[in-house]
Design a protein around this motif. Sequence first.
Motif, PDB file in Angstrom:
ATOM      1  N   ASN A   2      -1.890  -9.942   0.671  1.00  0.00           N
ATOM      2  CA  ASN A   2      -2.408  -9.423   1.944  1.00  0.00           C
ATOM      3  C   ASN A   2      -1.458  -9.599   3.126  1.00  0.00           C
ATOM      4  O   ASN A   2      -1.849  -9.399   4.275  1.00  0.00           O
ATOM      5  CB  ASN A   2      -3.767 -10.056   2.289  1.00  0.00           C
ATOM      6  CG  ASN A   2      -4.851  -9.644   1.331  1.00  0.00           C
ATOM      7  OD1 ASN A   2      -4.970  -8.471   1.002  1.00  0.00           O
ATOM      8  ND2 ASN A   2      -5.638 -10.590   0.870  1.00  0.00           N
ATOM      9  N   SER A   3      -0.207  -9.972   2.866  1.00  0.00           N
ATOM     10  CA  SER A   3       0.764 -10.138   3.940  1.00  0.00           C
ATOM     11  C   SER A   3       1.963  -9.234   3.706  1.00  0.00           C
ATOM     12  O   SER A   3       2.405  -9.060   2.563  1.00  0.00           O
ATOM     13  CB  SER A   3       1.238 -11.590   4.026  1.00  0.00           C
ATOM     14  OG  SER A   3       0.163 -12.461   4.346  1.00  0.00           O
ATOM     15  N   ILE A   4       2.502  -8.650   4.776  1.00  0.00           N
ATOM     16  CA  ILE A   4       3.667  -7.785   4.667  1.00  0.00           C
ATOM     17  C   ILE A   4       4.912  -8.644   4.449  1.00  0.00           C
ATOM     18  O   ILE A   4       5.173  -9.580   5.215  1.00  0.00           O
ATOM     19  CB  ILE A   4       3.827  -6.931   5.930  1.00  0.00           C
ATOM     20  CG1 ILE A   4       2.643  -5.965   6.057  1.00  0.00           C
ATOM     21  CG2 ILE A   4       5.139  -6.144   5.896  1.00  0.00           C
ATOM     22  CD1 ILE A   4       2.656  -5.137   7.321  1.00  0.00           C
ATOM     23  N   THR A   5       5.656  -8.329   3.402  1.00  0.00           N
ATOM     24  CA  THR A   5       6.869  -9.088   3.079  1.00  0.00           C
ATOM     25  C   THR A   5       8.143  -8.322   3.414  1.00  0.00           C
ATOM     26  O   THR A   5       9.204  -8.927   3.549  1.00  0.00           O
ATOM     27  CB  THR A   5       6.895  -9.460   1.591  1.00  0.00           C
ATOM     28  OG1 THR A   5       6.837  -8.250   0.799  1.00  0.00           O
ATOM     29  CG2 THR A   5       5.712 -10.352   1.236  1.00  0.00           C
ATOM     30  N   SER A   6       8.055  -7.009   3.533  1.00  0.00           N
ATOM     31  CA  SER A   6       9.235  -6.213   3.897  1.00  0.00           C
ATOM     32  C   SER A   6       8.806  -4.842   4.397  1.00  0.00           C
ATOM     33  O   SER A   6       7.684  -4.392   4.154  1.00  0.00           O
ATOM     34  CB  SER A   6      10.190  -6.057   2.707  1.00  0.00           C
ATOM     35  OG  SER A   6       9.606  -5.230   1.708  1.00  0.00           O
ATOM     36  N   VAL A   7       9.726  -4.178   5.104  1.00  0.00           N
ATOM     37  CA  VAL A   7       9.486  -2.820   5.596  1.00  0.00           C
ATOM     38  C   VAL A   7      10.735  -1.993   5.357  1.00  0.00           C
ATOM     39  O   VAL A   7      11.861  -2.468   5.549  1.00  0.00           O
ATOM     40  CB  VAL A   7       9.110  -2.827   7.094  1.00  0.00           C
ATOM     41  CG1 VAL A   7      10.182  -3.525   7.926  1.00  0.00           C
ATOM     42  CG2 VAL A   7       8.899  -1.409   7.604  1.00  0.00           C
ATOM     43  N   THR A   8      10.533  -0.762   4.887  1.00  0.00           N
ATOM     44  CA  THR A   8      11.638   0.170   4.644  1.00  0.00           C
ATOM     45  C   THR A   8      11.314   1.497   5.316  1.00  0.00           C
ATOM     46  O   THR A   8      10.223   2.041   5.132  1.00  0.00           O
ATOM     47  CB  THR A   8      11.859   0.398   3.140  1.00  0.00           C
ATOM     48  OG1 THR A   8      12.171  -0.842   2.514  1.00  0.00           O
ATOM     49  CG2 THR A   8      13.001   1.372   2.902  1.00  0.00           C
ATOM     50  N   ARG A   9      12.270   1.983   6.085  1.00  0.00           N
ATOM     51  CA  ARG A   9      12.114   3.280   6.743  1.00  0.00           C
ATOM     52  C   ARG A   9      13.241   4.180   6.246  1.00  0.00           C
ATOM     53  O   ARG A   9      14.383   3.749   6.107  1.00  0.00           O
ATOM     54  CB  ARG A   9      12.172   3.123   8.265  1.00  0.00           C
ATOM     55  CG  ARG A   9      11.146   2.128   8.793  1.00  0.00           C
ATOM     56  CD  ARG A   9      11.243   1.949  10.307  1.00  0.00           C
ATOM     57  NE  ARG A   9      10.462   0.807  10.740  1.00  0.00           N
ATOM     58  CZ  ARG A   9       9.155   0.821  10.985  1.00  0.00           C
ATOM     59  NH1 ARG A   9       8.486   1.947  10.837  1.00  0.00           N
ATOM     60  NH2 ARG A   9       8.524  -0.273  11.368  1.00  0.00           N
ATOM     61  N   ALA A  10      12.914   5.448   5.977  1.00  0.00           N
ATOM     62  CA  ALA A  10      13.917   6.329   5.376  1.00  0.00           C
ATOM     63  C   ALA A  10      13.655   7.783   5.728  1.00  0.00           C
ATOM     64  O   ALA A  10      12.579   8.152   6.207  1.00  0.00           O
ATOM     65  CB  ALA A  10      13.926   6.152   3.860  1.00  0.00           C
ATOM     66  N   CYS A  11      14.675   8.610   5.471  1.00  0.00           N
ATOM     67  CA  CYS A  11      14.575  10.060   5.593  1.00  0.00           C
ATOM     68  C   CYS A  11      14.707  10.598   4.175  1.00  0.00           C
ATOM     69  O   CYS A  11      15.747  10.419   3.534  1.00  0.00           O
ATOM     70  CB  CYS A  11      15.692  10.587   6.485  1.00  0.00           C
ATOM     71  SG  CYS A  11      15.428  12.253   7.121  1.00  0.00           S
ATOM     72  N   VAL A  12      13.646  11.211   3.641  1.00  0.00           N
ATOM     73  CA  VAL A  12      13.624  11.603   2.235  1.00  0.00           C
ATOM     74  C   VAL A  12      13.298  13.087   2.096  1.00  0.00           C
ATOM     75  O   VAL A  12      12.677  13.684   2.971  1.00  0.00           O
ATOM     76  CB  VAL A  12      12.594  10.767   1.438  1.00  0.00           C
ATOM     77  CG1 VAL A  12      12.974   9.301   1.462  1.00  0.00           C
ATOM     78  CG2 VAL A  12      11.183  10.959   1.998  1.00  0.00           C
ATOM     79  N   LEU A  13      13.721  13.660   0.979  1.00  0.00           N
ATOM     80  CA  LEU A  13      13.458  15.070   0.718  1.00  0.00           C
ATOM     81  C   LEU A  13      11.969  15.316   0.527  1.00  0.00           C
ATOM     82  O   LEU A  13      11.388  16.254   1.080  1.00  0.00           O
ATOM     83  CB  LEU A  13      14.231  15.532  -0.525  1.00  0.00           C
ATOM     84  CG  LEU A  13      14.106  17.015  -0.880  1.00  0.00           C
ATOM     85  CD1 LEU A  13      14.645  17.877   0.254  1.00  0.00           C
ATOM     86  CD2 LEU A  13      14.844  17.313  -2.175  1.00  0.00           C
ATOM     87  N   THR A  14      11.333  14.450  -0.272  1.00  0.00           N
ATOM     88  CA  THR A  14       9.892  14.555  -0.515  1.00  0.00           C
ATOM     89  C   THR A  14       9.271  13.175  -0.387  1.00  0.00           C
ATOM     90  O   THR A  14       9.752  12.220  -0.987  1.00  0.00           O
ATOM     91  CB  THR A  14       9.603  15.114  -1.924  1.00  0.00           C
ATOM     92  OG1 THR A  14      10.224  16.401  -2.063  1.00  0.00           O
ATOM     93  CG2 THR A  14       8.104  15.255  -2.140  1.00  0.00           C
ATOM     94  N   CYS A  15       8.216  13.075   0.381  1.00  0.00           N
ATOM     95  CA  CYS A  15       7.541  11.795   0.614  1.00  0.00           C
ATOM     96  C   CYS A  15       6.157  11.818  -0.024  1.00  0.00           C
ATOM     97  O   CYS A  15       5.421  12.800   0.100  1.00  0.00           O
ATOM     98  CB  CYS A  15       7.429  11.535   2.120  1.00  0.00           C
ATOM     99  SG  CYS A  15       6.644   9.962   2.549  1.00  0.00           S
ATOM    100  N   ILE A  16       5.809  10.756  -0.730  1.00  0.00           N
ATOM    101  CA  ILE A  16       4.495  10.641  -1.374  1.00  0.00           C
ATOM    102  C   ILE A  16       3.790   9.405  -0.825  1.00  0.00           C
ATOM    103  O   ILE A  16       4.303   8.296  -0.936  1.00  0.00           O
ATOM    104  CB  ILE A  16       4.627  10.538  -2.903  1.00  0.00           C
ATOM    105  CG1 ILE A  16       5.325  11.787  -3.456  1.00  0.00           C
ATOM    106  CG2 ILE A  16       3.254  10.362  -3.557  1.00  0.00           C
ATOM    107  CD1 ILE A  16       5.584  11.739  -4.947  1.00  0.00           C
ATOM    108  N   GLU A  17       2.632   9.599  -0.227  1.00  0.00           N
ATOM    109  CA  GLU A  17       1.903   8.483   0.364  1.00  0.00           C
ATOM    110  C   GLU A  17       1.236   7.624  -0.716  1.00  0.00           C
ATOM    111  O   GLU A  17       0.860   8.109  -1.782  1.00  0.00           O
ATOM    112  CB  GLU A  17       0.855   8.991   1.346  1.00  0.00           C
ATOM    113  CG  GLU A  17       1.450   9.682   2.554  1.00  0.00           C
ATOM    114  CD  GLU A  17       0.412   9.992   3.622  1.00  0.00           C
ATOM    115  OE1 GLU A  17      -0.787  10.050   3.279  1.00  0.00           O
ATOM    116  OE2 GLU A  17       0.798  10.173   4.795  1.00  0.00           O
ATOM    117  N   SER A  18       1.090   6.348  -0.416  1.00  0.00           N
ATOM    118  CA  SER A  18       0.418   5.435  -1.345  1.00  0.00           C
ATOM    119  C   SER A  18      -0.206   4.298  -0.550  1.00  0.00           C
ATOM    120  O   SER A  18       0.165   4.045   0.594  1.00  0.00           O
ATOM    121  CB  SER A  18       1.406   4.871  -2.379  1.00  0.00           C
ATOM    122  OG  SER A  18       2.394   4.069  -1.737  1.00  0.00           O
ATOM    123  N   ASP A  19      -1.160   3.622  -1.166  1.00  0.00           N
ATOM    124  CA  ASP A  19      -1.845   2.496  -0.543  1.00  0.00           C
ATOM    125  C   ASP A  19      -1.702   1.260  -1.407  1.00  0.00           C
ATOM    126  O   ASP A  19      -1.669   1.357  -2.639  1.00  0.00           O
ATOM    127  CB  ASP A  19      -3.344   2.794  -0.364  1.00  0.00           C
ATOM    128  CG  ASP A  19      -3.598   3.792   0.757  1.00  0.00           C
ATOM    129  OD1 ASP A  19      -2.813   3.794   1.723  1.00  0.00           O
ATOM    130  OD2 ASP A  19      -4.569   4.566   0.656  1.00  0.00           O
TER     131      ASP A  19
END
Length: 215
Positions: free
Chosen positions: A66-83
């Motif tokens: 339940n705690s955030i351990t890392s964050v990644t931000r990117a520019c991608v050709l196709t993005c797929i959301e997930s939970d």
Amino acid sequence: MDVAMKTLVFAFLLTFVIERSSAVECYTCTSVSTADSDTCANPVDGTTLTTTCAGECQTTFTYLSNSITSVTRACVLTCIESDPMSGLGGDTDCCSTDKCNSESVSSQGDGDGDDGDSCYSCTWPLEDNCKIPDDTTRTCSGSKCSKTTVHNGDDLTSVTRACNAACSTSDIDFFGVKTETACCEGDKCNNAVYSVVSFVALFMSFIAAIYHTAL
């Protein structure tokens, strides 16, 4: 310049224009820090690195207990959301405007899966209150709600309602067995009662209308 060369130049220019018109600028970075001062955890315009591409902006927050351990931000050709599931895994968000992947770590939930919409989650005929949902029908939380119906001819054989990280609308007919999936966003939006109108009934109504008009 011959016709072939003109065609090649035109195709090149058209591709260039399309790519430029669909280009988006995104924050691009990775960090294991969740501190407010970290420029990847909390992007700063003009400081955080950006990249331009012909695609979408993506942000992934990785959860552990339940705690955030890392964050990644990117520019991608196709993005797929997930939970994340039960506070574990990746929470990926997608967007398509310049620097839209700027959501901060502090704005995120705890990854327990309760940050999305409430959807009905059941299967008929195993559950009587699934064919027509009511206050007793089970629910779940997700980014998107779905409803899948299966017909054998005109006969409804099953109804499944669920919540999903991603959902795709489909309509498949396999030797008379038709499976339809509808997706929606909103609290308990997958509550629609199935509706099937027989082609024979429509045809007979059409014939009757013509008959009465002729009289």
